[in-house]
Write an enzyme that holds these catalytic residues in place. Structure first.
Site, PDB file in Angstrom:
ATOM      1  CG  ASP A  73      -0.320   0.116   2.758  1.00 24.32           C
ATOM      2  OD1 ASP A  73      -0.096   1.379   2.933  1.00 24.32           O
ATOM      3  OD2 ASP A  73       0.246  -0.901   2.640  1.00 24.32           O
ATOM      4  CD  GLU A 160      -4.070   3.773  11.039  1.00 25.39           C
ATOM      5  OE1 GLU A 160      -3.087   4.185  11.716  1.00 25.39           O
ATOM      6  OE2 GLU A 160      -3.855   4.355   9.974  1.00 25.39           O
TER       7      GLU A 160
END
Length: 273
Positions: A73, A160
């Site tokens: 990613d 997150e």
């Protein structure tokens, strides 16, 4: 996504902290018979690649190299990516940062979106959630920047805690987090026709109960232990196992990930069958 590793001591302290409703792989399989890949399709896959790591972890028990399908990613922090070289190195998929909050777009997204596609690399887009804007506003922002593409991997919601944020210090309780996540996922699913994956981290998973979302696949970060130890009872589709990977075609460190299942399942899940 996060670049700092969670220390082994922290990881051990989190074991068993959260009760997770077990989820089986079968919950995510489509009804009806699945197409079988041909030997030619399987032969084209790059499996069991060996990437470097600038800060490697000594895995105990099963490690990421035992999984056949690996991916990356990336965001603007990886700079100019040589996508053909990345694919030749053995990368099987890439998730690209597209948006953050309701007013930030990654300046490298369009270049990466086109570059990965031209290199023949399956790719998807992810959104970094911001707790000071509504789920609806953020979903609209993502949709504005990420085109519908039947060949793309499912979109990803990255949830997150961000303790370094200078503009948002909110840490909603688990009930609010899960409700906001459902709104975001539902809007994107209605638009793109596929349920998004949720990416999350050990502390966020433990503190919010995000794993209770039903009908949702998870991408779990765990850089100091296998997910079955760090996220007991959780089914995961993707595992981010390091933030300090070394891949030809990318300058500096990059996140590395594995796909949970076999090459055959990968071809079905990624829409290549």
């Amino acid at each position: 996504m996060r670049f700092k590793a969670i220390g082994l001591a922290v990881f051990l302290g989190l074991l068993g902290c959260a009760r997770v409703e077990p989820v089986s792989e079968q919950d995510f399989e489509a009804a009806g018979p699945s197409p079988r890949p041909s030997q030619a399709q399987l032969a084209l896959l790059s499996t069991y690649p060996r990437f470097g790591d600038s800060d490697p972890h000594e895995w105990q028990g099963r490690g990421p190299r035992s999984y056949p399908i690996h991916g990356i990613d990336v965001s603007r922090y990886q700079g100019e990516v040589d996508w053909p070289r990345v694919r030749r190195a053995g990368v099987s998929f890439a998730f690209l940062k597209a948006t953050e909050g309701g007013d930030v777009a990654d300046p490298s997204f369009q270049r990466n979106w086109q570059g990965a596609r031209q290199a023949g690399l399956p790719r998807g887009a992810y959104h970094y959630y911001y707790f000071c804007r509504s789920a609806e506003e953020q979903a609209r922002w993502f949709i504005k920047h990420v085109p519908r593409d039947a060949t793309a991997l499912p979109p990803v919601l990255d949830m997150e805690w961000n303790p370094r944020s200078r503009t948002c210090t909110k840490r909603p309780d688990g009930k609010v987090v899960r409700a906001e996540a459902r709104k975001f996922l539902n809007i994107l699913e209605a638009h793109y026709g596929r349920r998004p994956v949720v990416y999350t981290t050990v502390d966020f998973f433990r503190e919010t109960g995000i794993g209770r979302l039903r009908g949702t696949e998870f991408w779990l970060r765990s850089v100091a232990g296998h997910p079955r130890q760090v996220y007991p009872g959780a089914f995961w589709r993707l595992w981010q196992y390091t933030g300090t990977g070394v891949v030809p075609g990318i300058e500096g460190d990059v996140d590395l990930n594995v796909f949970h299942d076999s090459p055959e399942t990968w071809l079905r899940w990624s829409g290549q069958l």
